[in-house]
Design an enzyme around this catalytic site. Structure first.
Site, PDB file in Angstrom:
ATOM      1  N   LEU A  80       0.869  -1.172   0.000  1.00  8.39           N
ATOM      2  CA  LEU A  80       0.000   0.000   0.000  1.00  8.39           C
ATOM      3  C   LEU A  80       0.907   1.223   0.000  1.00  8.39           C
ATOM      4  O   LEU A  80       1.818   1.337   0.827  1.00  8.39           O
ATOM      5  CB  LEU A  80      -0.900  -0.016   1.236  1.00  8.39           C
ATOM      6  CG  LEU A  80      -2.130   0.899   1.260  1.00  8.39           C
ATOM      7  CD1 LEU A  80      -3.042   0.623   0.071  1.00  8.39           C
ATOM      8  CD2 LEU A  80      -2.894   0.725   2.563  1.00  8.39           C
ATOM      9  N   ASP A  81       0.705   2.145  -0.941  1.00  7.56           N
ATOM     10  CA  ASP A  81       1.580   3.307  -1.084  1.00  7.56           C
ATOM     11  C   ASP A  81       1.600   4.153   0.189  1.00  7.56           C
ATOM     12  O   ASP A  81       0.615   4.183   0.937  1.00  7.56           O
ATOM     13  CB  ASP A  81       1.114   4.180  -2.252  1.00  7.56           C
ATOM     14  CG  ASP A  81       1.403   3.560  -3.612  1.00  7.56           C
ATOM     15  OD1 ASP A  81       2.272   2.670  -3.682  1.00  7.56           O
ATOM     16  OD2 ASP A  81       0.768   3.979  -4.599  1.00  7.56           O
TER      17      ASP A  81
END
Length: 311
Positions: free
Chosen positions: A36-37
């Site tokens: 997840l960024d």
């Protein structure tokens, strides 16, 4: 064990979360089932200790998101990290036209990943090359976008909803719901709020870029919340600060495949790596008296062991 769904905070990388979990639980054996960024928040599924063997079975889980797509400006990173590399005026947006554009991006797609991504080409990470001022030729990849739903059109990110509650159809705006924290916006840009369900390997930053292209304007991802990964939902996640004491799910609970109940003979054959005859087709979890025996693939004639668990 166990498998723990954590609510990842803004501005932490997935690796940051893994490192903090390792320290909190006093183990080096922690992995996650899908990055997840840093500028995204929401569900990050962690596998701890012996449960790390499950990661291979959960990486392909579908995922749900809430995405804020800002129109009229694009960035080199495709999100608010920036910098802005293109601007344009945005015509009056018609919700029907946006929905048509979203429909064109639904289903099997060929998607070009962002230059600022962890994809490796020739032993080099794309983001490392991009940060050094270079660019890698990233071929389009096959992805599946199951559903895209327009929840609203707003004059800016600041004017779009920030409070949401879970519903049977997914998370939706709700005045008394949970507040989500988004990155600092890059300006006053018309913004689309989208609910997305996508398959493994889909980049929502690329989706924002492609939606802008379909609408004839530059665009970037102004905010992202992951609300589901497989069976793990945001409303049931653990705050990162509570990960040390989290119970999570055991291996059998964490696997979503249909189950086959074995007898002692079948269980022994599978644990020995044999291919017993069986009419099942597809991937199954095999159990014996409620205990996990193996994950298998059936071809209608035999069962092939993908992974077996000791007795």
């Amino acid at each position: 064990m166990p498998v723990i769904a954590v609510d990842k905070p803004l501005n932490l990388t997935s690796h940051d979360v893994v490192d903090r979990t390792r320290r909190a639980r006093k183990t080096r054996r922690v992995g996650h089932t899908g990055t997840l960024d840093p500028l995204a928040t929401g569900v990050l599924v962690l596998a701890v200790d012996a449960s790390t063997k499950l990661v291979q079975f959960m990486e392909a889980d579908s995922k749900d998101y809430l995405a804020w797509v800002a129109l009229g400006a694009s960035t080199v990173t495709l999100d608010t990290e920036g910098p802005v590399d293109s601007v344009a005026s945005v015509p009056n947006l018609d919700a029907n036209a946006v929905s048509v554009a979203l429909a064109g991006l639904t289903g099997p797609q060929q998607q070009i990943p962002p230059q600022y991504s962890a994809i490796q080409v020739g032993g080099q990470r794309a983001y490392a090359v991009a940060r050094a001022g270079g660019e890698i030729d990233l071929p389009a990849r096959s992805v599946m976008i199951h559903a895209l739903e327009l929840l609203g059109v707003y004059p800016s990110v600041q004017a779009a909803p920030r409070h949401f509650s879970p519903t049977p159809d997914g998370w939706a705006p709700h005045a008394d719901g949970r507040a989500f924290t988004l990155p600092q916006p890059l300006g006053e840009h018309p913004t689309l709020l989208i609910r997305a369900r996508v398959g493994s390997g889909t980049y929502l930053r690329s989706l924002a870029r492609d939606l802008g292209t379909a609408l004839g304007v530059p665009a970037h991802l102004a905010g992202l919340v992951r609300t589901r990964v497989g069976r793990h939902r945001l409303e049931h996640t653990v705050p990162l600060e509570d990960v040390a004491e989290a119970d999570g799910l055991d291996d059998l609970e964490a696997l979503e495949f249909p189950r086959l109940e074995a007898d002692e003979r079948l269980a022994l054959q599978l644990r020995q790596g044999k291919r017993p005859e069986h009419p099942a087709v597809g991937r199954y979890v095999v159990t014996l008296d409620g205990r996990l025996v193996a994950v298998v693939d059936g071809d209608g004639q035999t069962l092939k062991v993908v992974r077996a668990w000791a007795q």
